[in-house]
Design an enzyme around this catalytic site. Sequence first.
Site, PDB file in Angstrom:
ATOM      1  N   LYS A  13     -13.593  -2.095   6.633  1.00 50.92           N
ATOM      2  CA  LYS A  13     -13.599  -3.469   7.157  1.00 50.92           C
ATOM      3  C   LYS A  13     -12.476  -3.673   8.173  1.00 50.92           C
ATOM      4  O   LYS A  13     -12.697  -4.171   9.268  1.00 50.92           O
ATOM      5  CB  LYS A  13     -13.439  -4.499   6.019  1.00 50.92           C
ATOM      6  CG  LYS A  13     -14.479  -4.387   4.923  1.00 50.92           C
ATOM      7  CD  LYS A  13     -14.263  -5.430   3.849  1.00 50.92           C
ATOM      8  CE  LYS A  13     -12.978  -5.298   3.058  1.00 50.92           C
ATOM      9  NZ  LYS A  13     -12.888  -4.104   2.192  1.00 50.92           N
ATOM     10  N   ARG A  88     -14.329 -13.172  -1.033  1.00 49.57           N
ATOM     11  CA  ARG A  88     -14.712 -12.056  -1.909  1.00 49.57           C
ATOM     12  C   ARG A  88     -14.990 -12.515  -3.335  1.00 49.57           C
ATOM     13  O   ARG A  88     -15.046 -11.683  -4.249  1.00 49.57           O
ATOM     14  CB  ARG A  88     -13.710 -10.903  -1.840  1.00 49.57           C
ATOM     15  CG  ARG A  88     -12.373 -11.117  -2.388  1.00 49.57           C
ATOM     16  CD  ARG A  88     -11.633  -9.790  -2.409  1.00 49.57           C
ATOM     17  NE  ARG A  88     -10.992  -9.530  -1.140  1.00 49.57           N
ATOM     18  CZ  ARG A  88     -10.461  -8.364  -0.812  1.00 49.57           C
ATOM     19  NH1 ARG A  88     -10.524  -7.351  -1.637  1.00 49.57           N
ATOM     20  NH2 ARG A  88      -9.868  -8.204   0.334  1.00 49.57           N
ATOM     21  N   ARG A 123      -5.435   7.369   3.536  1.00 48.94           N
ATOM     22  CA  ARG A 123      -5.153   6.192   4.367  1.00 48.94           C
ATOM     23  C   ARG A 123      -3.650   5.982   4.560  1.00 48.94           C
ATOM     24  O   ARG A 123      -2.856   6.162   3.657  1.00 48.94           O
ATOM     25  CB  ARG A 123      -5.732   4.928   3.736  1.00 48.94           C
ATOM     26  CG  ARG A 123      -5.291   3.700   4.553  1.00 48.94           C
ATOM     27  CD  ARG A 123      -6.109   2.506   4.345  1.00 48.94           C
ATOM     28  NE  ARG A 123      -6.093   2.015   2.977  1.00 48.94           N
ATOM     29  CZ  ARG A 123      -6.729   0.919   2.609  1.00 48.94           C
ATOM     30  NH1 ARG A 123      -7.410   0.243   3.495  1.00 48.94           N
ATOM     31  NH2 ARG A 123      -6.692   0.530   1.358  1.00 48.94           N
ATOM     32  N   ARG A 156      -0.176   2.511   1.176  1.00 47.98           N
ATOM     33  CA  ARG A 156      -0.182   1.268   0.405  1.00 47.98           C
ATOM     34  C   ARG A 156      -0.055   1.568  -1.082  1.00 47.98           C
ATOM     35  O   ARG A 156      -0.689   2.498  -1.581  1.00 47.98           O
ATOM     36  CB  ARG A 156      -1.486   0.496   0.669  1.00 47.98           C
ATOM     37  CG  ARG A 156      -1.332  -0.526   1.751  1.00 47.98           C
ATOM     38  CD  ARG A 156      -2.637  -1.095   2.212  1.00 47.98           C
ATOM     39  NE  ARG A 156      -3.498  -1.632   1.159  1.00 47.98           N
ATOM     40  CZ  ARG A 156      -4.653  -2.257   1.407  1.00 47.98           C
ATOM     41  NH1 ARG A 156      -5.048  -2.433   2.663  1.00 47.98           N
ATOM     42  NH2 ARG A 156      -5.390  -2.709   0.421  1.00 47.98           N
ATOM     43  N   ARG A 167      -9.848  -1.684  -8.365  1.00 45.95           N
ATOM     44  CA  ARG A 167     -10.329  -2.503  -7.237  1.00 45.95           C
ATOM     45  C   ARG A 167     -11.838  -2.342  -7.052  1.00 45.95           C
ATOM     46  O   ARG A 167     -12.529  -3.298  -6.726  1.00 45.95           O
ATOM     47  CB  ARG A 167      -9.583  -2.117  -5.953  1.00 45.95           C
ATOM     48  CG  ARG A 167      -8.126  -2.592  -5.964  1.00 45.95           C
ATOM     49  CD  ARG A 167      -7.287  -1.893  -4.934  1.00 45.95           C
ATOM     50  NE  ARG A 167      -7.700  -2.162  -3.579  1.00 45.95           N
ATOM     51  CZ  ARG A 167      -7.347  -1.418  -2.522  1.00 45.95           C
ATOM     52  NH1 ARG A 167      -6.581  -0.357  -2.702  1.00 45.95           N
ATOM     53  NH2 ARG A 167      -7.736  -1.748  -1.329  1.00 45.95           N
TER      54      ARG A 167
HETATM   55  P1  AP5 Z   1     -10.029   0.452   6.118  1.00 43.14           P
HETATM   56  O1  AP5 Z   1     -10.569  -0.020   7.421  1.00 43.14           O
HETATM   57  O2  AP5 Z   1      -8.568   0.322   5.859  1.00 43.14           O
HETATM   58  O3  AP5 Z   1     -10.878  -0.204   4.901  1.00 43.14           O
HETATM   59  P2  AP5 Z   1     -10.909  -1.669   4.354  1.00 43.14           P
HETATM   60  O4  AP5 Z   1     -12.342  -1.924   3.985  1.00 43.14           O
HETATM   61  O5  AP5 Z   1     -10.248  -2.624   5.286  1.00 43.14           O
HETATM   62  O6  AP5 Z   1     -10.065  -1.435   3.034  1.00 43.14           O
HETATM   63  P3  AP5 Z   1      -8.970  -2.301   2.294  1.00 43.14           P
HETATM   64  O7  AP5 Z   1      -8.432  -1.425   1.193  1.00 43.14           O
HETATM   65  O8  AP5 Z   1      -7.962  -2.866   3.245  1.00 43.14           O
HETATM   66  O9  AP5 Z   1      -9.828  -3.395   1.679  1.00 43.14           O
HETATM   67  P4  AP5 Z   1      -9.493  -4.277   0.523  1.00 43.14           P
HETATM   68  O10 AP5 Z   1     -10.547  -5.284   0.708  1.00 43.14           O
HETATM   69  O11 AP5 Z   1      -9.432  -3.695  -0.820  1.00 43.14           O
HETATM   70  O12 AP5 Z   1      -7.966  -4.668   0.783  1.00 43.14           O
HETATM   71  P5  AP5 Z   1      -7.309  -5.966   1.340  1.00 43.14           P
HETATM   72  O13 AP5 Z   1      -6.141  -5.561   2.129  1.00 43.14           O
HETATM   73  O14 AP5 Z   1      -8.328  -6.855   1.950  1.00 43.14           O
HETATM   74  O15 AP5 Z   1     -10.498   1.969   5.932  1.00 43.14           O
HETATM   75  C1  AP5 Z   1     -10.119   2.722   4.779  1.00 43.14           C
HETATM   76  C2  AP5 Z   1      -9.741   4.155   5.199  1.00 43.14           C
HETATM   77  O16 AP5 Z   1     -10.932   4.810   5.661  1.00 43.14           O
HETATM   78  C3  AP5 Z   1      -8.743   4.201   6.363  1.00 43.14           C
HETATM   79  O17 AP5 Z   1      -7.880   5.280   6.152  1.00 43.14           O
HETATM   80  C4  AP5 Z   1      -9.632   4.427   7.601  1.00 43.14           C
HETATM   81  O18 AP5 Z   1      -8.943   5.096   8.650  1.00 43.14           O
HETATM   82  C5  AP5 Z   1     -10.744   5.288   7.006  1.00 43.14           C
HETATM   83  N1  AP5 Z   1     -12.016   5.120   7.688  1.00 43.14           N
HETATM   84  C6  AP5 Z   1     -12.550   3.976   8.208  1.00 43.14           C
HETATM   85  N2  AP5 Z   1     -13.766   4.212   8.752  1.00 43.14           N
HETATM   86  C7  AP5 Z   1     -14.017   5.540   8.543  1.00 43.14           C
HETATM   87  C8  AP5 Z   1     -15.120   6.401   8.870  1.00 43.14           C
HETATM   88  N3  AP5 Z   1     -16.208   5.961   9.496  1.00 43.14           N
HETATM   89  N4  AP5 Z   1     -15.012   7.703   8.495  1.00 43.14           N
HETATM   90  C9  AP5 Z   1     -13.922   8.168   7.850  1.00 43.14           C
HETATM   91  N5  AP5 Z   1     -12.846   7.415   7.538  1.00 43.14           N
HETATM   92  C10 AP5 Z   1     -12.902   6.116   7.876  1.00 43.14           C
HETATM   93  O19 AP5 Z   1      -6.846  -6.671   0.000  1.00 43.14           O
HETATM   94  C11 AP5 Z   1      -5.796  -6.137  -0.788  1.00 43.14           C
HETATM   95  C12 AP5 Z   1      -5.594  -7.020  -1.997  1.00 43.14           C
HETATM   96  O20 AP5 Z   1      -5.247  -8.376  -1.596  1.00 43.14           O
HETATM   97  C13 AP5 Z   1      -6.816  -7.212  -2.921  1.00 43.14           C
HETATM   98  O21 AP5 Z   1      -6.948  -6.153  -3.832  1.00 43.14           O
HETATM   99  C14 AP5 Z   1      -6.487  -8.555  -3.583  1.00 43.14           C
HETATM  100  O22 AP5 Z   1      -5.544  -8.403  -4.578  1.00 43.14           O
HETATM  101  C15 AP5 Z   1      -5.849  -9.343  -2.445  1.00 43.14           C
HETATM  102  N6  AP5 Z   1      -6.833 -10.127  -1.659  1.00 43.14           N
HETATM  103  C16 AP5 Z   1      -7.114  -9.988  -0.339  1.00 43.14           C
HETATM  104  N7  AP5 Z   1      -8.084 -10.839   0.036  1.00 43.14           N
HETATM  105  C17 AP5 Z   1      -8.430 -11.528  -1.077  1.00 43.14           C
HETATM  106  C18 AP5 Z   1      -9.403 -12.531  -1.359  1.00 43.14           C
HETATM  107  N8  AP5 Z   1     -10.219 -12.981  -0.403  1.00 43.14           N
HETATM  108  N9  AP5 Z   1      -9.496 -13.006  -2.614  1.00 43.14           N
HETATM  109  C19 AP5 Z   1      -8.675 -12.572  -3.603  1.00 43.14           C
HETATM  110  N10 AP5 Z   1      -7.744 -11.610  -3.418  1.00 43.14           N
HETATM  111  C20 AP5 Z   1      -7.623 -11.090  -2.176  1.00 43.14           C
END
Ligand code: AP5
Length: 211
Positions: A13, A88, A123, A156, A167
């Site tokens: 994402k 989410r 990552r 991270r 997660r």
């Molecule tokens: P990346 O693009 O980083 O993936 P992502 O989907 O953004 O993953 P996140 O871990 O950031 O998502 P998340 O939703 O768990 O975390 P968030 O920070 O929102 O890609 C992942 C890896 O794959 C990278 O290394 C990338 O280079 C690689 N990659 C990408 N595309 C590729 C491809 N095609 N081929 C190969 N490799 C590839 O949230 C963190 C925490 O915050 C949550 O756990 C929660 O506690 C809290 N939080 C955030 N938002 C909310 C909400 N709305 N409600 C409640 N809690 C929340």
Amino acid sequence: MKIIFLGAPGAGKGTQAEIFSEKLGIPTISTGNILRAAIQAGTTVGLQAKALIDAGKLVPDEVILAIVQERLSRDDCAKGFILDGVPRTLAQAQAMEDMGISIDHVVDLEVPDAVIITRMSGRRVCESCGAPYHVEANPPKAEGVCDHCGGKLVTRKDDRAETVKERLEVYHSVTEPLRQFYGERGLLRTVPGDKGSVEDISAAVARVLGV
Ligand code: AP5
């Protein structure tokens, strides 16, 4: 253009949001990045969120909704925005709809859990701007340094294997029902997020967005 990127943790994402933010000239609102910045700054929200994020649990809906409402009220969101990682929960999606936040496309990046677990181990993220990289699939130009802002790349804390498992469980039970929510509204655009390179996935996303 008002877009939501939906998908499991590590589905790509943030990677795609960054690409389309640049391409379309609209900001990305990543609740994960905003919460991590709050933790670094030691704010009340950051203190409340830290233990939950480290444990792989969700931050309360009211905290997230306040963040989204404040961020979307800024001038740079007038032409459109990309929501990365929000909503989410069904409660967040319903509350955003009730607030009058309209959405054009919900891009659902589908990636099997086994691929997610492998991706997360490689990552790295920029500790300053949050940009995501992968040691093999999406490396920075200079090792350990962010291409965008020159910040230091770090692992991270919530990318540890046991936290990723938690997660993924939270994603399947609480976030996946959003597919049906947005499907019923005719907004869901499903893209396989593991069929090719970052560029291949961008091309598939561009096709469903019609850009
Ligand atoms: P990346 O693009 O980083 O993936 P992502 O989907 O953004 O993953 P996140 O871990 O950031 O998502 P998340 O939703 O768990 O975390 P968030 O920070 O929102 O890609 C992942 C890896 O794959 C990278 O290394 C990338 O280079 C690689 N990659 C990408 N595309 C590729 C491809 N095609 N081929 C190969 N490799 C590839 O949230 C963190 C925490 O915050 C949550 O756990 C929660 O506690 C809290 N939080 C955030 N938002 C909310 C909400 N709305 N409600 C409640 N809690 C929340």
